[in-house]
Design an enzyme around this catalytic site. Structure first.
Site, mmCIF file in Angstrom:
data_model
loop_
_atom_site.group_PDB
_atom_site.id
_atom_site.type_symbol
_atom_site.label_atom_id
_atom_site.label_comp_id
_atom_site.label_asym_id
_atom_site.label_seq_id
_atom_site.Cartn_x
_atom_site.Cartn_y
_atom_site.Cartn_z
ATOM 1 N N SER A 25 0.840 -1.188 0.000
ATOM 2 C CA SER A 25 0.000 0.000 0.000
ATOM 3 C C SER A 25 0.879 1.244 0.000
ATOM 4 O O SER A 25 2.090 1.163 -0.145
ATOM 5 C CB SER A 25 -0.927 0.044 1.203
ATOM 6 O OG SER A 25 -0.156 0.133 2.376
ATOM 7 N N TYR A 58 -3.533 0.899 -2.683
ATOM 8 C CA TYR A 58 -4.557 1.475 -1.809
ATOM 9 C C TYR A 58 -3.878 2.262 -0.703
ATOM 10 O O TYR A 58 -2.692 2.091 -0.431
ATOM 11 C CB TYR A 58 -5.468 0.389 -1.232
ATOM 12 C CG TYR A 58 -4.766 -0.582 -0.324
ATOM 13 C CD1 TYR A 58 -4.717 -0.372 1.053
ATOM 14 C CD2 TYR A 58 -4.135 -1.715 -0.831
ATOM 15 C CE1 TYR A 58 -4.065 -1.248 1.901
ATOM 16 C CE2 TYR A 58 -3.486 -2.605 0.010
ATOM 17 C CZ TYR A 58 -3.450 -2.369 1.363
ATOM 18 O OH TYR A 58 -2.793 -3.236 2.195
#
Length: 119
Positions: A25, A58
């Site tokens: 991420s 993300y």
């Protein structure tokens, strides 16, 4: 019809950490997320201005006020500390809403503090 439009942009962020051992991420200071409306676990695209890499991942929130922009897991291979990146977040917007829609765009300074809003 729905169109994919820029919803938020973080311009000229500086990578502060690259952590290959994390599961994956990008960590972003929570103050920056709040200013742009980007939510934890929301998908973003990152463009590295130093090496031309472009990738999706993300978001996970970082410590508020820390200036953290950290590439985690495999994305850590896409940039190094000090690289400048642009972070994009997109949304699908109905045609009848597009004329009134404006993305939230911010510029960061060298320490990842909000330096202003862009257009």
């Amino acid at each position: 019809m729905l169109r994919c439009m820029l919803r938020a942009k973080i311009h000229m962020a500086t990578i502060t950490e690259s952590n290959l051992e994390y599961e994956g991420s990008i960590t972003i200071d929570e103050n920056i997320l709040n200013e742009t409306g980007i939510l934890p676990y929301e998908q973003v695209m990152i463009s590295n201005m130093n090496n031309g890499e472009r990738f999706e991942t993300y978001v996970i929130p970082g410590r508020r006020g820390s200036g953290d922009i950290c590439l985690n897991g495999p994305t850590a291979r896409k940039g190094v500390v000090g690289d400048k990146v642009i972070i994009f977040c997109y949304a699908y917007i109905a045609d009848d809403k597009i004329k009134k829609f404006k993305p939230k765009v911010i510029k960061l300074d060298a320490k990842n503090r909000i330096a202003g809003k862009a257009r």
